[in-house]
Design a protein around this motif. Structure first.
Motif, PDB file in Angstrom:
ATOM      1  N   ARG A  89      49.264  21.522  43.646  1.00 26.08           N
ATOM      2  CA  ARG A  89      50.338  21.282  42.680  1.00 26.08           C
ATOM      3  C   ARG A  89      51.666  21.181  43.425  1.00 26.08           C
ATOM      4  O   ARG A  89      51.925  21.955  44.349  1.00 26.08           O
ATOM      5  N   ARG A 271      46.607  25.615  32.772  1.00 23.41           N
ATOM      6  CA  ARG A 271      46.811  25.800  34.201  1.00 23.41           C
ATOM      7  C   ARG A 271      45.564  26.335  34.903  1.00 23.41           C
ATOM      8  O   ARG A 271      45.636  26.782  36.039  1.00 23.41           O
ATOM      9  N   GLU A 602      51.883  31.548  37.762  1.00 22.18           N
ATOM     10  CA  GLU A 602      51.453  30.540  38.726  1.00 22.18           C
ATOM     11  C   GLU A 602      52.504  30.229  39.782  1.00 22.18           C
ATOM     12  O   GLU A 602      52.288  29.378  40.643  1.00 22.18           O
TER      13      GLU A 602
END
Length: 619
Positions: A89, A271, A602
């Motif tokens: 990511r 996610r 995250e």
């Protein structure tokens, strides 16, 4: 009027005699004359060791101090997309005091090479309305995020929260825009930096280099670009940099399946997190907490000083609009707009002054005279108002059903009775004997959250939450005797009147403190009928005759002093979060709070300013 507030001042696209984008405000070009993309690749990507530094990383975060026309972002996106060893990511945090409109970005993108036009088109289509604050855009199925903060960087840098691996220092020349290169700004960048963070810029000013050194960077010179002899590169000194605390991996327990819990669960599941949602009402289905609640409205607020509640409502409505428009069928909110009717000349004057002072774009909110209100609503309303284009009509039951309908969400019809620490995590015991052992637990169970917290004696006391209360309230369902009373948009005043759903108009609502039960009552119907009659300019008795055989819906609202929601980590209780006290705006806060929690776990840039995070933090 808050002294900190300053209206957003957008930029306008202007090309100088050589065809280079030029700022008339700062009398400087937006990029080197021999190419923005080549400057991005040589100065910013290569200067930060990219793409090599993100190899093998689950995620990587870049912070850019000036978004401009987005050329650095597009070059970074292309480099990430084309790299087979890219990080899982990529997160980009970018500041911009004077954002361009989507129309200007579209015009500017015509000059881009063919291999960047698709990405540029995606950026234009996702571009937010030009409002101050934080805007989160997502691309590549959420693997690439762009967190834009609109406003002057000397103010907004203090509001950002992220763990940054690389900085693109890109503003107008220090002599023309000194705030972009100040020691105070570089100090904020160090606050955001992860250990071993790097920085790069085309600027070779001695003052800038000294300010970077004083802030905590080791500074070096690099070959120049675009007619400059030198550029500047830097790396954070050893021992500096904290970024965001690492969250425990693994599944998350969410207690509560209403809007707060469903918003949390969905954001986590998107996610890649496994989520267990526990709520006894799930025995009746995923949307059972709002079973029979036909429709509701989701509308922002404005205030004279752009206070906390107004800013939070704006952020919440924008996040819901972004997050929920991809849902299927009746779960997807309808963007019908909201007209807030003004009750008298005094309020009319105040609202007009507020809109003039705030400088919000008309595509977000604008004043309407009585004639325009009537045309917009489709009813003969003899009152002026303000129109919110992003007001939404929501079907709560199918919305909750869709939010919880995810392969990574496991719904359990159990009531959590006790909570206790277990090592670095938590044990939660259900009334059916189930015991959940989780590193992360979210209490999204409204007025029951304080009582559940009290079962864990070593959790810090939260007096504001414990002093909260709940309000009973109802909405009423009407079937008018003529279509002439069905508005084309949400109508709001002391109460509200919604466009028809399945032939029924929903009117609301009541607020009853100290009620023994939350139920649909005749007195509630009469109260709501009077509110609706006032908005429509008809007799209350006639409105009462429209009642659909006394039908309606009733529920509870949990509130705390100040009427702001409560969401965030519980102090001194790692892994324990709250999402409650949403009051009558549960739909407004649900998507925003969910993304704030998920982004925190995250390690993403957070989609909310620090001031607003502090305002809603558990206490």
């Amino acid at each position: 009027m808050s002294g900190r507030f300053s209206p957003l001042e957008p930029a306008s696209l202007f090309l100088d005699a050589r065809g280079t984008p030029f700022s008339e405000r700062y009398q400087d070009v937006y990029h080197a004359r021999n190419g923005a993309l080549e400057q991005a690749r040589q100065v910013f990507l290569r200067g930060n060791g990219l793409p090599e530094r993100w190899h093998g990383r689950a995620s990587f975060t870049v912070c850019e101090t000036g978004f401009g026309l987005g050329r650095n972002f597009l070059a970074l996106w292309q480099a990430w997309r084309d790299d087979p060893q890219r990080c899982g990511r990529l997160h980009v945090l970018s500041f911009e005091a004077h954002p361009f409109s989507a129309a200007d970005l579209a015009v500017a993108s015509r000059e881009l090479p063919a291999d960047l036009r698709d990405a540029a088109g995606q950026l234009v289509r996702a571009w937010p309305v030009l409002l101050p604050g934080v805007h989160r855009l997502e691309f590549e199925e959420g693997r690439l995020t762009l967190t834009l903060i609109f406003g002057r960087i000397e103010q907004t840098a203090r509001e950002a929260q992220a763990g940054v691996d690389a900085f693109f220092l890109d503003g107008f020349a220090p002599a023309r825009n000194p705030e972009m290169w100040s020691p105070a700004l570089f100090g904020q960048l160090v606050r955001l930096a992860r250990p071993e963070a790097t920085a790069a810029t085309w600027c070779a000013s001695g003052d800038v280099r000294r300010a970077l050194r004083d802030a905590g960077f080791l500074v070096s010179r690099a070959p120049g670009f675009g007619g400059k002899w030198q550029t500047t590169r830097a790396v954070l000194r050893p021992g500096l940099g904290r970024g965001l605390p690492a969250a425990e991996p693994g599944p998350v327990l969410v207690v509560g399946a209403g809007p707060a819990g469903a918003g949390m669960a969905r954001a986590l599941a998107m996610r890649g997190r496994q989520v267990v949602v526990a709520d006894p009402q799930l025995a009746g289905g995923r949307g059972a907490s709002h079973r029979g609640h036909l429709a509701a409205a989701l509308t922002p607020l404005v205030s004279r000083d752009d206070d906390l509640r107004a800013r939070l409502s704006r952020a919440g409505v924008l996040r819901a609009l972004h997050r929920w428009q991809s849902l299927p069928g009746s779960a997807r909110p309808q963007r019908v707009g909201t007209v807030e009717l003004l009750r008298d000349a005094s309020q009319d004057e105040q609202r007009r002054l507020t809109l003039q002072t705030m400088g919000f774009p008309e595509e977000w909110v604008r004043w309407m005279d009585a004639g325009e209100v009537s045309r917009r609503v489709g009813l003969p309303i003899n009152r002026p108002g303000i129109f919110f284009a992003d007001g939404q009509l929501v079907r709560p039951e199918p919305l909750l059903d869709a939010l919880l309908d995810h392969a990574r969400i496991d719904c359990r019809a159990t009531r959590i009775l006790r909570l206790q620490r277990e090592g670095a995590g938590w044990l939660a015991q259900g009334d059916d004997g189930q015991v959940f052992s989780m590193a992360t637990v979210v209490l999204a169970n409204a007025s029951e959250a304080a009582a559940l917290l009290s079962t864990c004696p070593d959790v810090v006391e939260l007096p504001k939450l414990r002093a909260g209360w709940r309000l009973a309230g109802q909405v009423s369902y009407f079937r008018p005797d003529a279509a002439a009373h069905d508005p084309a948009t949400v109508l709001s005043a002391e109460g509200y009147w919604l466009p028809q759903v399945d032939g029924v108009n929903v009117g609301g609502s009541t607020y009853l403190p100290n009620a023994a039960a939350s139920e649909v009552t005749d007195s509630g119907h009469r109260f709501i009928s009077e509110q609706v009659a006032d908005m429509l300019g008809v007799d209350a008795g006639r409105v009462g005759e429209w009642l659909a055989e006394g039908a309606g819906w009733a529920g509870w609202r949990a509130v705390v002093a100040g009427r702001l929601p409560v969401f965030g980590p519980v102090p001194k209780a790692p892994g324990l979060w709250l999402a409650c006290a949403y009051g009558s705006r549960g739909l407004t806060w649900a998507a925003l709070a969910g993304d704030l929690l998920a982004a925190s776990l995250e390690g993403e840039p957070l989609p909310l300013e620090r001031t607003l995070q502090n305002a809603v933090a558990p206490r």
